[in-house]
Design a protein around this motif. Structure first.
Motif, short mmCIF file in Angstrom:
data_model
loop_
_atom_site.label_atom_id
_atom_site.label_comp_id
_atom_site.label_asym_id
_atom_site.label_seq_id
_atom_site.Cartn_x
_atom_site.Cartn_y
_atom_site.Cartn_z
N ASP A 24 0.83 -1.21 0.00
CA ASP A 24 0.00 0.00 0.00
C ASP A 24 0.86 1.26 0.00
O ASP A 24 0.65 2.18 -0.80
CB ASP A 24 -0.94 0.02 1.21
CG ASP A 24 -2.06 -0.99 1.08
OD1 ASP A 24 -2.31 -1.46 -0.04
OD2 ASP A 24 -2.69 -1.30 2.11
N VAL A 54 -0.94 -1.88 -8.84
CA VAL A 54 -1.78 -0.96 -8.08
C VAL A 54 -1.65 0.47 -8.60
O VAL A 54 -2.64 1.17 -8.80
CB VAL A 54 -1.44 -1.03 -6.58
CG1 VAL A 54 -2.28 -0.04 -5.78
CG2 VAL A 54 -1.65 -2.45 -6.05
N VAL A 101 -7.06 -8.22 -7.69
CA VAL A 101 -7.66 -7.54 -6.54
C VAL A 101 -7.92 -8.56 -5.44
O VAL A 101 -8.46 -9.65 -5.68
CB VAL A 101 -8.97 -6.84 -6.93
CG1 VAL A 101 -9.64 -6.23 -5.71
CG2 VAL A 101 -8.71 -5.77 -7.99
N GLY A 102 -7.49 -8.24 -4.20
CA GLY A 102 -7.69 -9.14 -3.08
C GLY A 102 -6.66 -10.25 -2.98
O GLY A 102 -6.79 -11.12 -2.11
N SER A 130 -2.50 -11.46 -2.71
CA SER A 130 -1.19 -11.01 -2.25
C SER A 130 -0.08 -11.72 -3.01
O SER A 130 -0.29 -12.76 -3.65
CB SER A 130 -1.03 -11.27 -0.76
OG SER A 130 -0.92 -12.67 -0.50
N ASP A 158 0.35 -8.27 2.07
CA ASP A 158 -0.50 -7.16 1.66
C ASP A 158 -1.28 -7.52 0.39
O ASP A 158 -0.69 -8.01 -0.58
CB ASP A 158 0.34 -5.91 1.39
CG ASP A 158 0.88 -5.29 2.66
OD1 ASP A 158 0.40 -5.65 3.75
OD2 ASP A 158 1.80 -4.45 2.55
N ALA A 164 -3.55 -6.70 -3.01
CA ALA A 164 -3.68 -5.66 -4.02
C ALA A 164 -5.10 -5.08 -3.96
O ALA A 164 -6.08 -5.83 -3.95
CB ALA A 164 -3.41 -6.23 -5.40
N THR A 165 -5.18 -3.78 -3.92
CA THR A 165 -6.48 -3.11 -3.85
C THR A 165 -7.02 -2.77 -5.24
O THR A 165 -8.17 -2.34 -5.37
CB THR A 165 -6.37 -1.83 -3.02
OG1 THR A 165 -5.32 -1.00 -3.56
CG2 THR A 165 -6.05 -2.15 -1.57
N SER A 166 -6.20 -2.94 -6.26
CA SER A 166 -6.64 -2.75 -7.64
C SER A 166 -5.74 -3.58 -8.54
O SER A 166 -4.66 -4.01 -8.13
CB SER A 166 -6.59 -1.27 -8.04
OG SER A 166 -5.29 -0.74 -7.88
#
Length: 250
Positions: free
Chosen positions: A57, A88, A108-109, A111, A181, A183-185
């Protein structure tokens, strides 16, 4: 265009995106040096930021802040963990394409650790070293690096011994939290993709590389008979793939 750039390679490079080379774990921006030199000699605008390697992030936020301050479009090139970072960052509006070099490309979602666990462990897994660092919180953070003696064999087969030795003792560790962590995108869903597989990679399973590039429906994937640090051993082939991407989006 910088003074002395080789403008004769292209009639007009004013519309070309800035190439942003993003390094991975256990390395720094200098790991891209042979490729950086070739791209500069071709007259391209290039940036090679120093990734903090503190977590997906925060690393993505830092690199995105650099990308969004570019005056114009950007093509992102990520090596290793740097592939997760550009996945990301690539959501930034001025990003026009992604080039993955021996890299992770999570969804997405997902790691880096989850991706790695889906394939047989590479030799790297047995040669990691864990050390603590002050995190500013109640618990210390944990850094991950590669055993110095194993570094030339695991990451740098084919790199001259004197260079591999320097790279081994000047690693930029990766905070352990980065492996978990998510990935959010996933910019590869909306941006054109190119991929390079290092077929002799002992750090990221080559089959993992093939899988993520196929999933991303890469425009083109090339395989190079090279180790993880393919930018050092085969910079011409890496630069050629980047140039192909630039010309495609330009």
């Amino acid at each position: 265009m910088p003074v002395g750039a080789c403008a004769f390679y292209r009639e007009d490079m004013s519309s070309d995106p800035t190439i942003v080379l993003v390094h991975g774990a256990f390395a720094d921006a200098s790991s891209w040096a042979p490729v950086t030199r070739r791209l500069l000699d071709l007259g391209y605008s290039v940036l090679v930021p120093a990734v903090p390697n503190r977590g997906l992030d925060s690393d993505a936020a830092y690199v995105r802040s650099i990308v969004e301050q570019i005056d114009g479009r950007a093509l992102l090139v990520g090596h290793s963990y740097g592939g997760a970072v550009i996945t990301v960052v690539g959501e930034a509006e001025n990003v026009v394409g992604l080039v993955y070099v021996s890299a992770y490309a999570p969804d997405v979602g997902e790691s880096v650790g989850q991706l790695q666990a889906a394939f047989p462990d590479p030799e790297l897994a047995a040669n990691l070293v864990y050390t603590y660092f002050p995190s500013g919180g109640t618990e210390p953070g944990m850094d991950v690096s590669v055993d110095i003696d194993a570094f030339p064999r695991v990451l740098a087969v084919g790199v001259p011994d004197d260079v591999a030795e320097v790279l081994a003792v000047s690693q930029r560790p990766l905070a352990a939290v980065a492996f978990g962590d998510i990935a959010t995108s996933a910019a590869w869903r909306t941006r054109p993709v190119w991929g390079l597989v290092s077929s002799k990679d002992r750090s990221i399973n080559p089959d993992l590389q093939r899988f993520v590039y196929a999933r991303a429906r890469a425009h083109r994937v090339i395989e190079v008979d090279a180790p993880h640090l393919v930018m050092q051993t085969n910079p011409g082939e890496v630069a050629a793939l980047v140039r192909e991407a630039v010309e495609s989006v330009g």
